[in-house]
Design a protein around this motif. Structure first.
Motif, PDB file in Angstrom:
ATOM      1  N   TRP A 101      17.103  -5.072 -28.569  1.00 14.60           N
ATOM      2  CA  TRP A 101      16.677  -6.257 -27.844  1.00 14.60           C
ATOM      3  C   TRP A 101      14.990  -4.990 -27.436  1.00 14.60           C
ATOM      4  CZ3 TRP A 101      17.651 -10.981 -27.537  1.00 14.60           C
ATOM      5  CH2 TRP A 101      19.139 -11.749 -28.070  1.00 14.60           C
ATOM      6  N   ILE A 102      14.174  -6.199 -27.333  1.00 16.55           N
ATOM      7  CA  ILE A 102      12.751  -5.350 -26.702  1.00 16.55           C
ATOM      8  C   ILE A 102      11.862  -6.182 -25.574  1.00 16.55           C
ATOM      9  CG2 ILE A 102      10.140  -4.348 -27.145  1.00 16.55           C
ATOM     10  CD1 ILE A 102      11.219  -3.955 -30.422  1.00 16.55           C
ATOM     11  N   THR A 103      11.783  -5.365 -24.730  1.00 18.94           N
ATOM     12  CA  THR A 103      11.126  -6.188 -23.157  1.00 18.94           C
ATOM     13  C   THR A 103      10.039  -7.165 -23.602  1.00 18.94           C
ATOM     14  OG1 THR A 103      10.547  -4.512 -22.152  1.00 18.94           O
ATOM     15  CG2 THR A 103      12.887  -5.000 -21.936  1.00 18.94           C
ATOM     16  N   TYR A 104       9.608  -8.394 -23.610  1.00 14.60           N
ATOM     17  CA  TYR A 104       8.423  -8.883 -23.207  1.00 14.60           C
ATOM     18  C   TYR A 104       7.257  -8.023 -23.311  1.00 14.60           C
ATOM     19  CZ  TYR A 104      11.807 -13.339 -23.630  1.00 14.60           C
ATOM     20  OH  TYR A 104      12.640 -13.450 -24.064  1.00 14.60           O
ATOM     21  N   THR A 105       7.847  -7.196 -21.833  1.00 11.18           N
ATOM     22  CA  THR A 105       6.379  -6.199 -21.335  1.00 11.18           C
ATOM     23  C   THR A 105       6.224  -5.064 -22.532  1.00 11.18           C
ATOM     24  OG1 THR A 105       7.387  -5.387 -19.729  1.00 11.18           O
ATOM     25  CG2 THR A 105       5.993  -7.668 -19.351  1.00 11.18           C
ATOM     26  N   ASN A 106       7.532  -4.364 -23.002  1.00 11.61           N
ATOM     27  CA  ASN A 106       7.834  -3.734 -22.973  1.00 11.61           C
ATOM     28  C   ASN A 106       6.713  -3.866 -24.821  1.00 11.61           C
ATOM     29  OD1 ASN A 106       8.389  -0.740 -23.428  1.00 11.61           O
ATOM     30  ND2 ASN A 106       9.702  -0.690 -24.745  1.00 11.61           N
ATOM     31  N   THR A 107       6.622  -4.657 -25.723  1.00 12.44           N
ATOM     32  CA  THR A 107       7.131  -4.791 -26.838  1.00 12.44           C
ATOM     33  C   THR A 107       5.190  -4.774 -27.093  1.00 12.44           C
ATOM     34  OG1 THR A 107       8.054  -7.234 -27.269  1.00 12.44           O
ATOM     35  CG2 THR A 107       5.617  -7.156 -28.190  1.00 12.44           C
ATOM     36  N   VAL A 108       4.414  -5.303 -26.009  1.00 10.01           N
ATOM     37  CA  VAL A 108       2.578  -4.642 -25.511  1.00 10.01           C
ATOM     38  C   VAL A 108       2.619  -3.743 -25.511  1.00 10.01           C
ATOM     39  CG1 VAL A 108       0.826  -5.420 -23.989  1.00 10.01           C
ATOM     40  CG2 VAL A 108       2.968  -6.850 -24.055  1.00 10.01           C
ATOM     41  N   SER A 109       3.474  -2.777 -24.965  1.00 10.48           N
ATOM     42  CA  SER A 109       3.439  -0.749 -25.041  1.00 10.48           C
ATOM     43  C   SER A 109       3.576  -0.732 -25.966  1.00 10.48           C
ATOM     44  CB  SER A 109       4.655  -1.037 -23.497  1.00 10.48           C
ATOM     45  OG  SER A 109       4.003  -1.426 -22.290  1.00 10.48           O
ATOM     46  N   VAL A 110       4.893  -0.992 -26.621  1.00  9.57           N
ATOM     47  CA  VAL A 110       4.982  -0.199 -28.252  1.00  9.57           C
ATOM     48  C   VAL A 110       4.073  -0.397 -29.573  1.00  9.57           C
ATOM     49  CG1 VAL A 110       7.177   0.193 -26.799  1.00  9.57           C
ATOM     50  CG2 VAL A 110       7.115  -1.422 -29.115  1.00  9.57           C
ATOM     51  N   SER A 111       3.400  -1.718 -29.179  1.00  9.03           N
ATOM     52  CA  SER A 111       2.794  -2.090 -30.979  1.00  9.03           C
ATOM     53  C   SER A 111       1.324  -2.491 -30.304  1.00  9.03           C
ATOM     54  CB  SER A 111       3.355  -4.146 -30.764  1.00  9.03           C
ATOM     55  OG  SER A 111       2.892  -4.251 -29.420  1.00  9.03           O
ATOM     56  N   PHE A 112       0.808  -3.251 -32.266  1.00  7.46           N
ATOM     57  CA  PHE A 112      -0.797  -3.194 -31.993  1.00  7.46           C
ATOM     58  C   PHE A 112      -0.722  -3.689 -30.841  1.00  7.46           C
ATOM     59  CE2 PHE A 112       0.931   0.254 -35.266  1.00  7.46           C
ATOM     60  CZ  PHE A 112       0.037   1.504 -34.563  1.00  7.46           C
ATOM     61  N   PHE A 113      -2.589  -4.851 -31.189  1.00  9.34           N
ATOM     62  CA  PHE A 113      -2.905  -5.571 -30.268  1.00  9.34           C
ATOM     63  C   PHE A 113      -2.150  -7.318 -31.240  1.00  9.34           C
ATOM     64  CE2 PHE A 113      -6.353  -8.593 -29.280  1.00  9.34           C
ATOM     65  CZ  PHE A 113      -6.225  -8.048 -27.610  1.00  9.34           C
ATOM     66  N   TYR A 114      -1.614  -7.264 -32.148  1.00  8.89           N
ATOM     67  CA  TYR A 114      -1.500  -8.307 -33.244  1.00  8.89           C
ATOM     68  C   TYR A 114      -0.164  -8.110 -33.961  1.00  8.89           C
ATOM     69  CZ  TYR A 114      -6.556 -10.217 -33.038  1.00  8.89           C
ATOM     70  OH  TYR A 114      -7.405 -10.802 -32.221  1.00  8.89           O
ATOM     71  N   SER A 115       0.441  -9.151 -34.085  1.00  8.96           N
ATOM     72  CA  SER A 115       1.660  -9.497 -34.906  1.00  8.96           C
ATOM     73  C   SER A 115       1.010 -11.047 -35.885  1.00  8.96           C
ATOM     74  CB  SER A 115       3.066  -9.665 -34.645  1.00  8.96           C
ATOM     75  OG  SER A 115       3.129  -8.317 -32.950  1.00  8.96           O
ATOM     76  N   TYR A 116       1.906 -10.853 -37.255  1.00  8.64           N
ATOM     77  CA  TYR A 116       1.886 -11.367 -37.695  1.00  8.64           C
ATOM     78  C   TYR A 116       2.973 -12.065 -38.326  1.00  8.64           C
ATOM     79  CZ  TYR A 116      -2.420  -8.921 -38.245  1.00  8.64           C
ATOM     80  OH  TYR A 116      -4.018  -8.034 -37.526  1.00  8.64           O
ATOM     81  N   TYR A 117       3.241 -13.347 -38.772  1.00  2.89           N
ATOM     82  CA  TYR A 117       3.696 -13.951 -39.868  1.00  2.89           C
ATOM     83  C   TYR A 117       3.446 -14.832 -41.206  1.00  2.89           C
ATOM     84  CZ  TYR A 117       2.493 -17.795 -36.525  1.00  2.89           C
ATOM     85  OH  TYR A 117       1.996 -19.462 -36.476  1.00  2.89           O
ATOM     86  N   MET A 118       4.616 -15.153 -41.941  1.00  3.60           N
ATOM     87  CA  MET A 118       3.947 -15.698 -43.064  1.00  3.60           C
ATOM     88  C   MET A 118       3.956 -17.026 -43.118  1.00  3.60           C
ATOM     89  SD  MET A 118       6.150 -13.684 -45.574  1.00  3.60           S
ATOM     90  CE  MET A 118       5.956 -11.956 -46.121  1.00  3.60           C
ATOM     91  N   ASN A 119       2.734 -17.752 -43.284  1.00  2.00           N
ATOM     92  CA  ASN A 119       2.642 -19.867 -43.339  1.00  2.00           C
ATOM     93  C   ASN A 119       3.970 -20.360 -44.235  1.00  2.00           C
ATOM     94  OD1 ASN A 119       0.837 -18.811 -41.185  1.00  2.00           O
ATOM     95  ND2 ASN A 119      -0.805 -19.666 -43.072  1.00  2.00           N
ATOM     96  N   ASP A 120       4.074 -21.725 -43.960  1.00  5.73           N
ATOM     97  CA  ASP A 120       4.890 -21.971 -44.840  1.00  5.73           C
ATOM     98  C   ASP A 120       4.061 -22.377 -45.860  1.00  5.73           C
ATOM     99  OD1 ASP A 120       6.858 -21.895 -42.738  1.00  5.73           O
ATOM    100  OD2 ASP A 120       6.401 -23.603 -42.124  1.00  5.73           O
TER     101      ASP A 120
END
Length: 261
Positions: free
Chosen positions: A242-261
């Motif tokens: 589990w990664i808290t919503y706030t800590n996600t911002v601290s530990v990650s890069f500016f953007y995240s990505y997902y594949m389109n259908d």
């Protein structure tokens, strides 16, 4: 002259009426879109989790991106689009070995890879099923292992991909809820590395190694996303964290990505 003035007056009134009707229709349309958007965001449940392939163990190879983007995200995409009910190495689980051997940064099997190179390769060239080229840490990682299967890769091409702000909780939830694994690049500190059962990663220590996981769910009671890792089931909560919503911002890069259908 009087007839011309009358015609101009009628034309002006007609244009005014049309303009008013157009504006009314536009306002109604915009209100509908706002209500639809608000309604959709409100329908998100307090917790949700995608059904995903079993947790993989990348072992000593530096293939976390291939495990997250290929084994997890591309496999889920194939599972979803084929309306499958189970995951299978023979029908919908994609091979991280095939991708990693082709896109790693250098000849070393401990070298990492680049997310965009990985996504673009799967989009343009494709991938093969796990049963065609199973993942192994004992067979090396040379590109020559994968190239004999290039003629089978085209049928497993993925599409384009979308980026979302890593700080946008609603956008990430909506992506997951509509059937997309969200790829999160993180800095894995010791809190992450040493995570055990039930651990919620809420504090970032400020340094660590680059790593990638897939966000596959959330739970508002924990204020956290559920992430699937690639370090086997003995790590974290059977391979998840589990990664808290706030800590996600601290530990990650500016953007995240997902594949389109």
């Amino acid at each position: 002259m009087k007839h011309m003035i009358t015609m101009l007056t009628v034309l002006l009134i007609t244009v005014t009426i049309l303009t008013i009707n157009t504006m009314k229709n536009l306002i109604i349309f915009l209100l509908f879109i706002l209500l639809l958007t608000d309604g959709f965001s409100q329908t998100l449940p307090a917790s949700f989790e995608l059904k995903t392939p079993s947790v993989i163990d990348q072992g000593s190879e530096g293939c976390c991106i291939s495990c997250a983007a290929t084994y997890l995200a591309a496999s889920y995409r194939k599972y979803k689009l084929s309306n499958a009910t189970t995951f299978s190495y023979f029908t919908n689980i994609c091979s991280p070995e095939y991708i990693y051997d082709r896109v790693k940064l250098n000849s070393s099997c401990t070298s990492g890879s680049d997310l965009f190179t990985t996504l673009n390769f799967m989009r343009d060239t494709g991938n093969v099923l796990f049963s065609t080229l199973p993942y192994s840490t004992s067979n090396g990682c040379a590109a020559s292992i994968s190239t004999p299967f290039d003629n089978r890769a085209g049928v497993n091409r993925t599409g384009a991909y979308t980026r979302v702000l890593s700080s946008d909780v609603t956008a990430i939830k909506q992506a997951i809820y509509t059937g997309h694994v969200v790829l999160l690049s993180i800095t894995a500190d010791n809190n992450f590395v040493n995570a055990g059962p039930g651990y919620i990663w809420s504090t970032y220590l400020g340094s660590g190694a680059s790593h990638m996981v897939g966000l596959v769910g959330w739970d508002d009671s924990r204020n956290a996303y559920l992430a699937q890792n690639s370090w086997g089931t003995r790590w974290g909560s059977s391979g998840f964290i589990w990664i808290t919503y706030t800590n996600t911002v601290s530990v990650s890069f500016f953007y995240s990505y997902y594949m389109n259908d």
